[in-house]
Design a protein around this motif. Structure first.
Motif, PDB file in Angstrom:
ATOM      1  N   HIS A  39      11.835  -8.546  36.034  1.00  0.00           N
ATOM      2  CA  HIS A  39      10.636  -7.718  35.853  1.00  0.00           C
ATOM      3  C   HIS A  39       9.521  -8.321  36.720  1.00  0.00           C
ATOM      4  N   PRO A  40       8.600  -7.504  37.244  1.00  0.00           N
ATOM      5  CA  PRO A  40       7.509  -8.056  38.065  1.00  0.00           C
ATOM      6  C   PRO A  40       6.686  -9.127  37.354  1.00  0.00           C
ATOM      7  N   ALA A  41       6.553  -9.047  36.043  1.00  0.00           N
ATOM      8  CA  ALA A  41       5.813 -10.076  35.303  1.00  0.00           C
ATOM      9  C   ALA A  41       6.517 -11.426  35.380  1.00  0.00           C
ATOM     10  N   GLU A  42       7.851 -11.422  35.470  1.00  0.00           N
ATOM     11  CA  GLU A  42       8.594 -12.671  35.603  1.00  0.00           C
ATOM     12  C   GLU A  42       8.400 -13.281  36.982  1.00  0.00           C
ATOM     13  N   LEU A  43       8.277 -12.444  37.995  1.00  0.00           N
ATOM     14  CA  LEU A  43       8.117 -12.931  39.361  1.00  0.00           C
ATOM     15  C   LEU A  43       6.677 -13.315  39.699  1.00  0.00           C
ATOM     16  N   PHE A  44       5.719 -12.473  39.292  1.00  0.00           N
ATOM     17  CA  PHE A  44       4.355 -12.612  39.761  1.00  0.00           C
ATOM     18  C   PHE A  44       3.348 -12.994  38.682  1.00  0.00           C
ATOM     19  N   GLY A  45       3.763 -13.078  37.437  1.00  0.00           N
ATOM     20  CA  GLY A  45       2.855 -13.438  36.355  1.00  0.00           C
ATOM     21  C   GLY A  45       2.357 -12.212  35.605  1.00  0.00           C
ATOM     22  N   ASP A  46       1.625 -12.461  34.540  1.00  0.00           N
ATOM     23  CA  ASP A  46       1.163 -11.372  33.674  1.00  0.00           C
ATOM     24  C   ASP A  46       0.136 -10.467  34.344  1.00  0.00           C
ATOM     25  N   ASP A  47      -0.519 -10.935  35.399  1.00  0.00           N
ATOM     26  CA  ASP A  47      -1.522 -10.121  36.077  1.00  0.00           C
ATOM     27  C   ASP A  47      -0.937  -9.401  37.292  1.00  0.00           C
ATOM     28  N   TRP A  48       0.323  -9.063  37.242  1.00  0.00           N
ATOM     29  CA  TRP A  48       1.012  -8.490  38.400  1.00  0.00           C
ATOM     30  C   TRP A  48       0.458  -7.138  38.818  1.00  0.00           C
ATOM     31  N   GLN A  49      -0.223  -6.428  37.956  1.00  0.00           N
ATOM     32  CA  GLN A  49      -0.793  -5.126  38.313  1.00  0.00           C
ATOM     33  C   GLN A  49      -2.186  -5.238  38.916  1.00  0.00           C
TER      34      GLN A  49
END
Length: 71
Positions: A39-49
């Motif tokens: 999931h993008p949160a796993e790759l880029f962190g909780d602020d991925w949006q």
């Protein structure tokens, strides 16, 4: 029709996010490869949006037009 993409899933590591099937990470059905897509949160962190091509621009602090005042 595509499923709605969850923004903050409870356990993102348990699911493969590579297609709309959202298979269990240990039972891939789509042939996406031998490893589950994170999931993008796993790759880029909780602020991925908050960044990237689809991010909303933040209002400048010194810009009175951004606050609704006269320019």
């Amino acid at each position: 029709m595509a499923k709605k993409f969850p923004i903050k899933p409870a356990n993102p590591g348990r699911i493969c996010w590579g297609c709309d099937r959202y298979c269990s990470a240990d039972a891939l059905q789509c042939g996406n490869g031998s490893v589950a897509t994170p999931h993008p949160a796993e790759l880029f962190g909780d602020d991925w949006q908050d960044w990237g091509l689809d991010a909303r621009p933040a209002a400048a602090v010194d810009d009175p037009a951004a606050e609704g005042g006269d320019p």
